[in-house]
Motif scaffolding. Sequence first.
Motif, PDB file in Angstrom:
ATOM      1  N   TRP A  89     -50.867  53.371 133.136  1.00  0.00           N
ATOM      2  CA  TRP A  89     -50.350  54.375 134.062  1.00  0.00           C
ATOM      3  C   TRP A  89     -51.411  55.441 134.278  1.00  0.00           C
ATOM      4  CZ3 TRP A  89     -49.828  59.637 133.812  1.00  0.00           C
ATOM      5  CH2 TRP A  89     -49.110  60.239 134.864  1.00  0.00           C
ATOM      6  N   ARG A 147     -39.731  57.713 132.203  1.00  0.00           N
ATOM      7  CA  ARG A 147     -39.638  56.893 133.422  1.00  0.00           C
ATOM      8  C   ARG A 147     -40.991  56.865 134.109  1.00  0.00           C
ATOM      9  NH1 ARG A 147     -35.194  60.195 134.381  1.00  0.00           N
ATOM     10  NH2 ARG A 147     -36.326  61.178 136.069  1.00  0.00           N
ATOM     11  N   ALA A 149     -43.126  53.782 136.945  1.00  0.00           N
ATOM     12  CA  ALA A 149     -43.203  52.416 137.499  1.00  0.00           C
ATOM     13  C   ALA A 149     -41.863  51.710 137.275  1.00  0.00           C
ATOM     14  CB  ALA A 149     -44.370  51.662 136.903  1.00  0.00           C
ATOM     15  N   GLU A 150     -41.860  50.578 136.572  1.00  0.00           N
ATOM     16  CA  GLU A 150     -40.641  49.791 136.344  1.00  0.00           C
ATOM     17  C   GLU A 150     -39.949  50.144 135.028  1.00  0.00           C
ATOM     18  OE1 GLU A 150     -39.413  47.780 138.708  1.00  0.00           O
ATOM     19  OE2 GLU A 150     -41.115  48.469 139.910  1.00  0.00           O
ATOM     20  N   THR A 151     -40.457  51.125 134.310  1.00  0.00           N
ATOM     21  CA  THR A 151     -39.897  51.507 133.008  1.00  0.00           C
ATOM     22  C   THR A 151     -38.914  52.659 133.169  1.00  0.00           C
ATOM     23  OG1 THR A 151     -41.825  50.753 131.774  1.00  0.00           O
ATOM     24  CG2 THR A 151     -40.501  52.476 130.750  1.00  0.00           C
ATOM     25  N   SER A 174     -34.672  49.559 131.369  1.00  0.00           N
ATOM     26  CA  SER A 174     -35.833  48.687 131.578  1.00  0.00           C
ATOM     27  C   SER A 174     -37.069  49.233 130.864  1.00  0.00           C
ATOM     28  CB  SER A 174     -36.140  48.549 133.075  1.00  0.00           C
ATOM     29  OG  SER A 174     -36.451  49.805 133.635  1.00  0.00           O
ATOM     30  N   PHE A 175     -37.898  48.293 130.410  1.00  0.00           N
ATOM     31  CA  PHE A 175     -39.188  48.614 129.806  1.00  0.00           C
ATOM     32  C   PHE A 175     -40.149  47.515 130.221  1.00  0.00           C
ATOM     33  CE2 PHE A 175     -42.122  48.689 126.041  1.00  0.00           C
ATOM     34  CZ  PHE A 175     -42.747  49.869 126.398  1.00  0.00           C
ATOM     35  N   ASP A 176     -41.123  47.858 131.049  1.00  0.00           N
ATOM     36  CA  ASP A 176     -42.071  46.895 131.598  1.00  0.00           C
ATOM     37  C   ASP A 176     -43.196  46.661 130.586  1.00  0.00           C
ATOM     38  OD1 ASP A 176     -43.691  45.287 133.111  1.00  0.00           O
ATOM     39  OD2 ASP A 176     -44.132  46.806 134.643  1.00  0.00           O
ATOM     40  N   ALA A 178     -45.481  44.196 130.824  1.00  0.00           N
ATOM     41  CA  ALA A 178     -46.638  43.524 131.420  1.00  0.00           C
ATOM     42  C   ALA A 178     -47.943  44.299 131.220  1.00  0.00           C
ATOM     43  CB  ALA A 178     -46.387  43.241 132.894  1.00  0.00           C
TER      44      ALA A 178
END
Length: 195
Positions: A89, A147, A149-151, A174-176, A178
């Motif tokens: 990030w 929070r 991106a996708e997390t 959610s927890f990304d 990748a």
Amino acid sequence: IGTIPAELVWRENFRDTTEERSRYVLRGRVNQEQRLAELRLDFPPFSADTMRGPTDAHVVYSVFHDDRSRLEAALDLSQAFLSWGPVAWSKLPGTEGAVSITLDLNAADAPTEMRFDVRAGDMAAKGQASFDPRGGGVERVRLETLRFAETNIEEAELTPLADGGWNARLAGPSFDLAPIFDNAFGGVTLRDGNG
């Protein structure tokens, strides 16, 4: 103040009936070297690994009659570059951002507790950290919000392990993972057993 061009308001209380003995209010622009050395903000999210560039600061430093102290800082991160490498990030200069922290220090000037609220780009992080009052090392970090991106983490607790790693308990929608796997394997693409 030191090398920081700033406006300073200093208030000294000579009566023991007030909680604060001294209060310093500082407003100005702080560069990276000043932030690390003079304001002692050498821990995430302020360390050189996570933040580079100037920040406009409003800092209140209070010293209490029992020699404890408190540092309250509100920083405008709009002109700073921010990076959190483990999750890939970052925030570029020119993107809005702000952080507020309150850092409590004991009479020996070691940190005991920090509360923080970071809003920068698409990241929002709010929580607190507790420190070993004998040496200042982090004992625990609790997050109410994380929070980006996708997390979307709604609750987290992190404690350091003796070997230098971290034990993490995370809860939320959610927890990304990748970016973490991409960093851990040097960009190597992971495949399942069929490919």
